[in-house]
Design a protein around this motif. Structure first.
Motif, short mmCIF file in Angstrom:
data_model
loop_
_atom_site.label_atom_id
_atom_site.label_comp_id
_atom_site.label_asym_id
_atom_site.label_seq_id
_atom_site.Cartn_x
_atom_site.Cartn_y
_atom_site.Cartn_z
N GLU A 16 0.84 -1.20 0.00
CA GLU A 16 0.00 0.00 0.00
C GLU A 16 0.88 1.25 0.00
N GLU B 279 2.43 4.50 1.30
CA GLU B 279 2.75 5.00 2.64
C GLU B 279 3.13 6.47 2.56
N PHE B 280 2.81 7.16 3.61
CA PHE B 280 3.10 8.59 3.69
C PHE B 280 4.60 8.83 3.73
N GLN C 245 -4.51 17.97 -1.73
CA GLN C 245 -5.61 17.98 -0.77
C GLN C 245 -6.45 19.22 -1.04
N ASN D 57 -10.53 17.93 1.01
CA ASN D 57 -10.36 17.29 2.31
C ASN D 57 -9.48 18.14 3.21
N SER E 229 -6.42 15.02 7.46
CA SER E 229 -5.11 14.55 7.89
C SER E 229 -4.12 14.72 6.76
N PHE F 192 -1.58 12.73 6.69
CA PHE F 192 -0.85 11.47 6.67
C PHE F 192 -1.62 10.32 6.02
N MET F 193 -2.92 10.52 5.74
CA MET F 193 -3.76 9.44 5.26
C MET F 193 -4.05 9.63 3.78
N THR F 194 -3.99 8.54 3.02
CA THR F 194 -4.25 8.63 1.58
C THR F 194 -5.66 9.11 1.29
N ASN F 195 -6.63 8.76 2.11
CA ASN F 195 -8.02 9.14 1.82
C ASN F 195 -8.32 10.59 2.15
N SER F 196 -7.32 11.34 2.60
CA SER F 196 -7.48 12.78 2.81
C SER F 196 -7.03 13.58 1.60
N TYR F 197 -6.60 12.91 0.55
CA TYR F 197 -6.14 13.58 -0.66
C TYR F 197 -7.12 13.30 -1.80
#
Length: 125
Positions: free
Chosen positions: A44, A46-47, A99, A102, A105, A107-112
């Motif tokens: 996956e 990663e940040f 981003q 959103n 965060s 650090f999270m992929t779903n925030s972009y």
């Protein structure tokens, strides 16, 4: 819609450096937080690093802190990732992300909201 295009990847020996660039287009005048993520084969994303929309805040994964630097040049709609002292474990496809809507965060992929296709970085030992 925001289009992100990365460049600057390549093959480098351990201890070497690379500078990745990410050019954004599609929202003239827009400024938003940007991040870099990476994915090694089959893993996956990663940040890696992020920078606030104003550029006054930066964030790094522990694994790259002190070696990588994220910066932005808004006049060129570009975000950079300077990578020094590269290690074989840094080998991955590096993606930049924007981003726009959103903000939960860095650090999270779903925030972009938007992602580039990625650029391959390979570090040989």
């Amino acid at each position: 819609q925001v289009l992100l295009v990365e460049s600057g990847g390549g093959l480098v020996q351990a201890g070497g450096s690379l500078r990745l660039s990410c050019v954004a287009s599609g929202r003239p005048g827009g400024r938003f937080a940007m991040g870099w993520f990476r994915s090694a084969s089959g893993n996956e994303r990663e940040f890696v690093a992020a920078i606030s929309w104003s550029g006054d805040k930066t964030y790094y994964a522990d694994s790259v802190k002190g070696r990588f630097t994220i910066s932005r040049e808004d006049a060129k709609h570009t975000v950079y990732l300077q990578m020094n002292s590269l290690k074989p474990e840094d080998t991955a496809v590096y993606h930049c992300a924007a981003q726009v809507y959103n903000g939960a965060s860095y650090f999270m992929t779903n925030s972009y909201d938007y992602w580039g296709q990625g650029t391959q970085v390979t570090v040989s030992s």
